[in-house]
Design a protein around this motif. Structure first.
Motif, PDB file in Angstrom:
ATOM      1  N   ARG A 194       0.828  -1.216   0.000  1.00 26.45           N
ATOM      2  CA  ARG A 194       0.000   0.000   0.000  1.00 26.45           C
ATOM      3  C   ARG A 194       0.859   1.260   0.000  1.00 26.45           C
ATOM      4  NH1 ARG A 194      -3.306  -3.086   3.535  1.00 26.45           N
ATOM      5  NH2 ARG A 194      -2.352  -2.113   5.360  1.00 26.45           N
ATOM      6  N   LEU A 195       2.046   1.170   0.561  1.00 23.17           N
ATOM      7  CA  LEU A 195       2.964   2.308   0.566  1.00 23.17           C
ATOM      8  C   LEU A 195       3.644   2.508  -0.785  1.00 23.17           C
ATOM      9  CD1 LEU A 195       4.745   1.831   4.029  1.00 23.17           C
ATOM     10  CD2 LEU A 195       2.897   3.427   3.461  1.00 23.17           C
ATOM     11  N   GLY A 196       3.487   1.544  -1.687  1.00 27.23           N
ATOM     12  CA  GLY A 196       4.124   1.640  -2.986  1.00 27.23           C
ATOM     13  C   GLY A 196       5.499   1.011  -3.046  1.00 27.23           C
ATOM     14  N   VAL A 197       5.840   0.225  -2.033  1.00 27.50           N
ATOM     15  CA  VAL A 197       7.157  -0.406  -1.966  1.00 27.50           C
ATOM     16  C   VAL A 197       7.275  -1.481  -3.042  1.00 27.50           C
ATOM     17  CG1 VAL A 197       8.657  -1.847  -0.512  1.00 27.50           C
ATOM     18  CG2 VAL A 197       7.394   0.085   0.493  1.00 27.50           C
ATOM     19  N   THR A 198       8.445  -1.529  -3.700  1.00 26.02           N
ATOM     20  CA  THR A 198       8.711  -2.590  -4.668  1.00 26.02           C
ATOM     21  C   THR A 198       9.889  -3.468  -4.245  1.00 26.02           C
ATOM     22  OG1 THR A 198      10.225  -1.225  -6.002  1.00 26.02           O
ATOM     23  CG2 THR A 198       7.867  -1.145  -6.557  1.00 26.02           C
ATOM     24  N   THR A 199      10.707  -2.972  -3.312  1.00 19.10           N
ATOM     25  CA  THR A 199      11.883  -3.710  -2.860  1.00 19.10           C
ATOM     26  C   THR A 199      12.027  -3.588  -1.354  1.00 19.10           C
ATOM     27  OG1 THR A 199      13.034  -3.321  -4.955  1.00 19.10           O
ATOM     28  CG2 THR A 199      14.389  -3.959  -3.075  1.00 19.10           C
ATOM     29  N   LEU A 200      12.205  -4.719  -0.712  1.00 18.96           N
ATOM     30  CA  LEU A 200      12.371  -4.781   0.735  1.00 18.96           C
ATOM     31  C   LEU A 200      13.848  -4.972   1.038  1.00 18.96           C
ATOM     32  CD1 LEU A 200      10.882  -5.020   3.485  1.00 18.96           C
ATOM     33  CD2 LEU A 200      10.747  -7.474   3.064  1.00 18.96           C
ATOM     34  N   TYR A 201      14.410  -4.096   1.837  1.00 24.26           N
ATOM     35  CA  TYR A 201      15.816  -4.208   2.225  1.00 24.26           C
ATOM     36  C   TYR A 201      15.884  -4.545   3.714  1.00 24.26           C
ATOM     37  CZ  TYR A 201      19.934  -1.848   4.313  1.00 24.26           C
ATOM     38  OH  TYR A 201      21.006  -1.491   5.094  1.00 24.26           O
ATOM     39  N   LEU A 202      16.375  -5.755   4.011  1.00 31.38           N
ATOM     40  CA  LEU A 202      16.471  -6.225   5.387  1.00 31.38           C
ATOM     41  C   LEU A 202      17.846  -5.904   5.947  1.00 31.38           C
ATOM     42  CD1 LEU A 202      15.068  -9.848   4.871  1.00 31.38           C
ATOM     43  CD2 LEU A 202      13.786  -7.844   5.667  1.00 31.38           C
ATOM     44  N   THR A 203      17.924  -5.265   7.115  1.00 31.87           N
ATOM     45  CA  THR A 203      19.197  -5.177   7.801  1.00 31.87           C
ATOM     46  C   THR A 203      19.594  -6.589   8.256  1.00 31.87           C
ATOM     47  OG1 THR A 203      18.106  -4.590   9.884  1.00 31.87           O
ATOM     48  CG2 THR A 203      18.844  -2.778   8.486  1.00 31.87           C
ATOM     49  N   PRO A 204      20.838  -6.827   8.709  1.00 32.80           N
ATOM     50  CA  PRO A 204      21.342  -8.201   8.848  1.00 32.80           C
ATOM     51  C   PRO A 204      20.422  -9.151   9.606  1.00 32.80           C
ATOM     52  CG  PRO A 204      23.128  -6.667   9.129  1.00 32.80           C
ATOM     53  CD  PRO A 204      21.885  -5.835   9.037  1.00 32.80           C
ATOM     54  N   PHE A 205      20.389 -10.406   9.117  1.00 34.97           N
ATOM     55  CA  PHE A 205      19.539 -11.433   9.726  1.00 34.97           C
ATOM     56  C   PHE A 205      20.353 -12.581  10.317  1.00 34.97           C
ATOM     57  CE2 PHE A 205      19.358 -11.929   5.000  1.00 34.97           C
ATOM     58  CZ  PHE A 205      20.180 -13.052   4.872  1.00 34.97           C
ATOM     59  N   PHE A 206      21.686 -12.478  10.320  1.00 28.97           N
ATOM     60  CA  PHE A 206      22.508 -13.530  10.889  1.00 28.97           C
ATOM     61  C   PHE A 206      22.520 -13.454  12.411  1.00 28.97           C
ATOM     62  CE2 PHE A 206      24.666 -12.501   6.760  1.00 28.97           C
ATOM     63  CZ  PHE A 206      24.290 -13.666   6.106  1.00 28.97           C
ATOM     64  N   PRO A 207      22.734 -14.570  13.115  1.00 24.73           N
ATOM     65  CA  PRO A 207      22.896 -14.525  14.572  1.00 24.73           C
ATOM     66  C   PRO A 207      24.026 -13.567  14.934  1.00 24.73           C
ATOM     67  CG  PRO A 207      22.776 -16.801  13.809  1.00 24.73           C
ATOM     68  CD  PRO A 207      22.904 -15.948  12.578  1.00 24.73           C
ATOM     69  N   ALA A 208      23.879 -12.883  16.059  1.00 26.15           N
ATOM     70  CA  ALA A 208      24.861 -11.869  16.437  1.00 26.15           C
ATOM     71  C   ALA A 208      24.802 -11.638  17.946  1.00 26.15           C
ATOM     72  CB  ALA A 208      24.589 -10.573  15.669  1.00 26.15           C
TER      73      ALA A 208
END
Length: 413
Positions: A194-208
């Motif tokens: 609904r916001l018009g987003v076409t690309t999702l950018y995830l900050t790191p998802f590795f264990p830390a």
């Protein structure tokens, strides 16, 4: 009162209005245009390009004119992979002037700021008009089935209620854990669309050892707190079904001090992982900006290149592979990657990572974080592009806080 000076200045940029083909092939001739207001006094235009290191000149042709301005055209011959060019302007009242990427100059200037055409493979088409939304997974959404944070919190974490305020204490901010997860993001894709987003950018998802996860403990698994490997696949699959793209975030400059490579290197000086890190003249490991929990990777190590880029199951390739693989990477502090003291293999790192991306996913995207002037690091054969802090973020901040700009309160009065 509006400053009339810009109305008198000739102009050229990299948009379609001024460059006929921004992604030419080697050897191609590309038409470029320059807009010249009559008030500038310019009556003649030449194109200057650098070929094999030597400047050459050719006249531009006036192709259109009205009461205010004229348009001139010339051709750039893309003989080299990167071709720099500028315009030479002259007239009885204006004298000789040079137009490059920083504007009009009354004297000849160095080539560093010249316009450029690049014949390396361009970024994927989908990225050119992408609307990118950055998600910090811990604080975006908790899935309906998420267990209580206290049940999944690692030893470093300070569990927080979802509606608790975010702490402003620097030593606590990275430890506060709200328990957002990848399935929570998947459950809110309607909102992003609904916001018009076409690309999702995830900050790191590795264990830390933090909620931001820029201090990875491994590159081989998704943090169980976020739902693990399968949760990432579910999120990417759901995004792809909607036509959305997903970018991951990789710290090629450093790992965390809990990383399996670093633990092995510190435990045994003879461990093969030891050469994956940099050490100073005292024998101590080098860390990013002196932060002890972020040991800096040595990119002159062949085993680093193998594990990050080159092997069939290397980090960059593994998470891009298959229909449920990521669509590309954003690289954290890419400007510092491969650089320390006399060592500078930054461009080699960028090219290796680009090759790994393209060989795994032909339409994959590679974006570098660059915190200042990126012009020396983007020649088209490494990073596809950069997070342009110097060209957009900081100028925008300056504009917003300029003392002459009305504040909201005064505007209301």
């Amino acid at each position: 009162m509006t400053d009339p000076a810009p109305l008198r200045r000739p102009h050229h940029d990299g948009s379609a209005l001024y460059v006929a083909d921004p992604a030419p092939r080697p050897g191609q001739r590309v038409t470029v245009r320059v807009r010249v207001p009559h008030a500038s006094g310019v009556t003649e235009v030449h194109l200057r390009q650098v070929t094999d290191g030597e400047p050459e000149f050719r006249p531009a042709t006036r192709v259109a004119s009205d009461d205010l301005e004229s348009w001139w055209e010339a051709e750039v011959v893309c003989h080299n992979p990167v071709t720099g060019y500028r315009f030479v302007l002259s007239g009885e009242t204006s004298g000789y002037q040079w137009l490059n990427g920083t504007g009009v100059h009354d004297r000849d200037v160095p080539d560093a700021a010249d316009f450029r055409l690049v014949t390396h493979d361009p970024p994927p088409d989908w990225a050119l008009d992408a609307v990118v939304y950055q998600v910090y997974p811990d604080r975006f959404a908790r899935s309906a089935a998420a267990p209580p944070v206290t049940q999944v919190a690692p030893d470093w974490a300070i569990p927080a209620g979802w509606d608790d305020p975010v702490t402003a204490e620097p030593h606590l901010a990275g430890r506060q854990l709200f328990g957002g997860d990848l399935d929570g993001i998947a459950e809110h894709l309607d909102h992003l669309e609904r916001l018009g987003v076409t690309t999702l950018y995830l900050t790191p998802f590795f264990p830390a050892g933090s909620s931001h996860r820029y201090d990875a403990a491994t590159f081989d698994a998704v943090d169980p707190v976020l739902g693990g490997d399968e949760a990432l696949r579910r999120l990417v699959r759901a995004a792809h079904e909607r036509g959305l793209r997903v970018l991951g975030d990789l710290t090629t400059n450093h790992t965390g001090d809990r990383h399996e490579w670093f633990v092995a290197a510190q435990t045994d000086p003879a461990a093969p992982e030891r050469d994956r890190y940099l050490y100073d003249e005292t024998g101590d490991y080098v860390s990013w900006l002196g932060v002890p929990s972020l040991p800096k990777i040595d990119h002159e190590s062949t085993s680093v290149a193998e594990r990050l880029f080159d092997a069939p199951d290397a980090t960059v390739r593994r998470w891009l592979a298959g229909p449920d693989g990521l669509d590309g990477w954003r690289v954290d502090v890419a400007n510092m990657t491969g650089r320390w003291g006399a060592q500078d293999v930054n461009h080699e790192v960028a090219r290796r990572m680009r090759r790994a991306v393209q060989e795994t996913r032909a339409d994959g995207l590679l974006i570098a974080e660059h915190c200042h002037d990126h012009s020396r690091d983007v020649d088209g054969d490494g990073w596809h592009g950069v997070m342009n802090y110097s060209g957009f973020t900081r100028p925008l901040w300056t504009w917003l806080r300029h003392p002459a700009r009305p504040r909201a309160s005064s505007a209301r009065r």
